[in-house]
Scaffold this motif. Structure first.
Motif, PDB file in Angstrom:
ATOM      1  N   ARG A 101       0.853  -1.199   0.000  1.00  0.00           N
ATOM      2  CA  ARG A 101       0.000   0.000   0.000  1.00  0.00           C
ATOM      3  C   ARG A 101       0.875   1.230   0.000  1.00  0.00           C
ATOM      4  O   ARG A 101       1.975   1.220   0.543  1.00  0.00           O
ATOM      5  CB  ARG A 101      -0.839   0.083   1.285  1.00  0.00           C
ATOM      6  CG  ARG A 101      -1.912  -0.885   1.423  1.00  0.00           C
ATOM      7  CD  ARG A 101      -2.484  -0.813   2.827  1.00  0.00           C
ATOM      8  NE  ARG A 101      -1.565  -1.536   3.723  1.00  0.00           N
ATOM      9  CZ  ARG A 101      -1.516  -1.379   5.012  1.00  0.00           C
ATOM     10  NH1 ARG A 101      -2.295  -0.524   5.605  1.00  0.00           N
ATOM     11  NH2 ARG A 101      -0.677  -2.083   5.741  1.00  0.00           N
ATOM     12  N   PHE A 102       0.357   2.325  -0.541  1.00  0.00           N
ATOM     13  CA  PHE A 102       1.108   3.577  -0.562  1.00  0.00           C
ATOM     14  C   PHE A 102       1.023   4.218   0.820  1.00  0.00           C
ATOM     15  O   PHE A 102       0.151   5.024   1.116  1.00  0.00           O
ATOM     16  CB  PHE A 102       0.584   4.524  -1.644  1.00  0.00           C
ATOM     17  CG  PHE A 102       1.515   5.673  -1.879  1.00  0.00           C
ATOM     18  CD1 PHE A 102       2.704   5.488  -2.569  1.00  0.00           C
ATOM     19  CD2 PHE A 102       1.221   6.924  -1.372  1.00  0.00           C
ATOM     20  CE1 PHE A 102       3.574   6.545  -2.775  1.00  0.00           C
ATOM     21  CE2 PHE A 102       2.089   7.992  -1.575  1.00  0.00           C
ATOM     22  CZ  PHE A 102       3.261   7.798  -2.280  1.00  0.00           C
ATOM     23  N   SER A 103       1.934   3.781   1.658  1.00  0.00           N
ATOM     24  CA  SER A 103       2.048   4.252   3.037  1.00  0.00           C
ATOM     25  C   SER A 103       3.445   3.862   3.489  1.00  0.00           C
ATOM     26  O   SER A 103       4.038   2.931   2.937  1.00  0.00           O
ATOM     27  CB  SER A 103       0.993   3.554   3.898  1.00  0.00           C
ATOM     28  OG  SER A 103       1.115   3.924   5.244  1.00  0.00           O
ATOM     29  N   TYR A 104       4.001   4.574   4.453  1.00  0.00           N
ATOM     30  CA  TYR A 104       5.324   4.195   4.939  1.00  0.00           C
ATOM     31  C   TYR A 104       5.262   2.845   5.643  1.00  0.00           C
ATOM     32  O   TYR A 104       4.375   2.609   6.469  1.00  0.00           O
ATOM     33  CB  TYR A 104       5.894   5.254   5.891  1.00  0.00           C
ATOM     34  CG  TYR A 104       6.527   6.397   5.155  1.00  0.00           C
ATOM     35  CD1 TYR A 104       7.802   6.270   4.601  1.00  0.00           C
ATOM     36  CD2 TYR A 104       5.850   7.597   4.973  1.00  0.00           C
ATOM     37  CE1 TYR A 104       8.385   7.305   3.900  1.00  0.00           C
ATOM     38  CE2 TYR A 104       6.427   8.640   4.275  1.00  0.00           C
ATOM     39  CZ  TYR A 104       7.689   8.489   3.743  1.00  0.00           C
ATOM     40  OH  TYR A 104       8.267   9.515   3.046  1.00  0.00           O
ATOM     41  N   HIS A 105       6.188   1.986   5.306  1.00  0.00           N
ATOM     42  CA  HIS A 105       6.301   0.660   5.915  1.00  0.00           C
ATOM     43  C   HIS A 105       7.602   0.644   6.710  1.00  0.00           C
ATOM     44  O   HIS A 105       8.681   0.871   6.158  1.00  0.00           O
ATOM     45  CB  HIS A 105       6.314  -0.430   4.845  1.00  0.00           C
ATOM     46  CG  HIS A 105       5.044  -0.527   4.072  1.00  0.00           C
ATOM     47  ND1 HIS A 105       4.091  -1.476   4.346  1.00  0.00           N
ATOM     48  CD2 HIS A 105       4.553   0.231   3.054  1.00  0.00           C
ATOM     49  CE1 HIS A 105       3.069  -1.322   3.508  1.00  0.00           C
ATOM     50  NE2 HIS A 105       3.338  -0.291   2.718  1.00  0.00           N
ATOM     51  N   ILE A 106       7.484   0.387   8.000  1.00  0.00           N
ATOM     52  CA  ILE A 106       8.637   0.357   8.902  1.00  0.00           C
ATOM     53  C   ILE A 106       8.505  -0.835   9.835  1.00  0.00           C
ATOM     54  O   ILE A 106       7.415  -1.378  10.011  1.00  0.00           O
ATOM     55  CB  ILE A 106       8.752   1.663   9.726  1.00  0.00           C
ATOM     56  CG1 ILE A 106       7.455   1.921  10.490  1.00  0.00           C
ATOM     57  CG2 ILE A 106       9.129   2.838   8.827  1.00  0.00           C
ATOM     58  CD1 ILE A 106       7.533   3.089  11.464  1.00  0.00           C
ATOM     59  N   GLY A 107       9.623  -1.223  10.435  1.00  0.00           N
ATOM     60  CA  GLY A 107       9.604  -2.268  11.449  1.00  0.00           C
ATOM     61  C   GLY A 107      10.306  -3.540  11.013  1.00  0.00           C
ATOM     62  O   GLY A 107      10.471  -3.805   9.822  1.00  0.00           O
ATOM     63  N   ALA A 108      10.681  -4.322  11.994  1.00  0.00           N
ATOM     64  CA  ALA A 108      11.393  -5.580  11.774  1.00  0.00           C
ATOM     65  C   ALA A 108      10.454  -6.761  11.611  1.00  0.00           C
ATOM     66  O   ALA A 108      10.915  -7.895  11.494  1.00  0.00           O
ATOM     67  CB  ALA A 108      12.356  -5.842  12.936  1.00  0.00           C
ATOM     68  N   SER A 109       9.163  -6.520  11.575  1.00  0.00           N
ATOM     69  CA  SER A 109       8.240  -7.655  11.526  1.00  0.00           C
ATOM     70  C   SER A 109       8.370  -8.463  10.242  1.00  0.00           C
ATOM     71  O   SER A 109       8.137  -9.672  10.255  1.00  0.00           O
ATOM     72  CB  SER A 109       6.796  -7.200  11.743  1.00  0.00           C
ATOM     73  OG  SER A 109       6.425  -6.252  10.772  1.00  0.00           O
ATOM     74  N   GLY A 110       8.756  -7.837   9.129  1.00  0.00           N
ATOM     75  CA  GLY A 110       8.997  -8.613   7.916  1.00  0.00           C
ATOM     76  C   GLY A 110      10.126  -9.607   8.115  1.00  0.00           C
ATOM     77  O   GLY A 110      10.044 -10.764   7.697  1.00  0.00           O
ATOM     78  N   LEU A 111      11.182  -9.170   8.799  1.00  0.00           N
ATOM     79  CA  LEU A 111      12.299 -10.063   9.126  1.00  0.00           C
ATOM     80  C   LEU A 111      11.851 -11.141  10.104  1.00  0.00           C
ATOM     81  O   LEU A 111      12.183 -12.320   9.933  1.00  0.00           O
ATOM     82  CB  LEU A 111      13.468  -9.256   9.705  1.00  0.00           C
ATOM     83  CG  LEU A 111      14.702 -10.038  10.162  1.00  0.00           C
ATOM     84  CD1 LEU A 111      15.271 -10.907   9.058  1.00  0.00           C
ATOM     85  CD2 LEU A 111      15.758  -9.069  10.691  1.00  0.00           C
ATOM     86  N   VAL A 112      11.082 -10.768  11.100  1.00  0.00           N
ATOM     87  CA  VAL A 112      10.578 -11.731  12.084  1.00  0.00           C
ATOM     88  C   VAL A 112       9.710 -12.783  11.394  1.00  0.00           C
ATOM     89  O   VAL A 112       9.867 -13.988  11.627  1.00  0.00           O
ATOM     90  CB  VAL A 112       9.791 -11.017  13.205  1.00  0.00           C
ATOM     91  CG1 VAL A 112       9.054 -12.016  14.089  1.00  0.00           C
ATOM     92  CG2 VAL A 112      10.722 -10.147  14.041  1.00  0.00           C
TER      93      VAL A 112
END
Length: 186
Positions: A101-112
């Motif tokens: 989605r066109f929104s800022y994506h942050i965080g380590a959850s993709g790695l988790v």
């Protein structure tokens, strides 16, 4: 050897904590370096995204499973764990950049989620008892995470969860640690 592996993981976790502290003290100014899908200037965010968090709670909810999963992945060796982590970060980030989605994506959850996917499947591919037990334990204790790949709340990047999980499953297929056998000839 385990002592050296743990040192590397502690340094990695310390880097997450240091960035979180700077981000917290700067009023979350670093979050502008996350991923904004399909914006060319946001491509470096693919590498920065795992270190950036929206709140202290967000950071803590990622750092604890990150530490646990990294410790479990040491069964596959430090070098392989680091390569798999890099693979997950790059694949997840690129897929979020392309399809998120066109929104800022942050965080380590993709790695988790990538580590979760890897740990669930790699033990079965490896056919080694210890690794299989890790897969079963992760599935039993963390299996509910699989629902996080579905859209739930508008401010949570379910895309990073989904693409991280897929990246981890692919990593398990290719880097599971089972010795390659020679093809038999006639």
């Amino acid at each position: 050897m385990l002592k050296n592996q743990l040192k590397v993981l502690l340094w990695l976790l310390a880097s997450f904590a240091a960035v979180e502290l700077i981000n917290l003290l700067s009023g979350r100014m670093l979050n502008q370096f996350g991923i904004l899908p399909r914006e060319v200037t946001s491509l470096p965010g693919i590498l920065f995204m795992p270190w950036l968090h929206g709140s202290l709670g967000h950071f803590l909810s990622n750092i604890v499973p990150l530490a646990i999963f990294w410790l479990l992945m040491l069964e596959y060796g430090l070098k392989r764990t680091l390569w798999i982590s890099l693979w997950i970060v790059l694949c997840t980030g690129l897929l979020v950049w392309l399809f998120g989605r066109f929104s800022y994506h942050i965080g380590a959850s993709g790695l988790v989620y990538g580590q979760f996917g890897f740990l669930i499947l790699a033990g079965f591919y490896s056919r080694q008892v210890t690794k299989l037990l890790i897969s079963l334990a992760v599935g039993f204790l963390y299996g509910g995470m699989v629902f996080g790949v579905l859209p739930s709340q508008p401010f949570i990047s379910w895309e990073a969860h989904l693409f991280g999980f897929i990246s981890g499953l692919l990593a398990a297929r290719f880097w599971h640690g089972r010795p390659k056998t020679a093809a038999s000839g006639s």
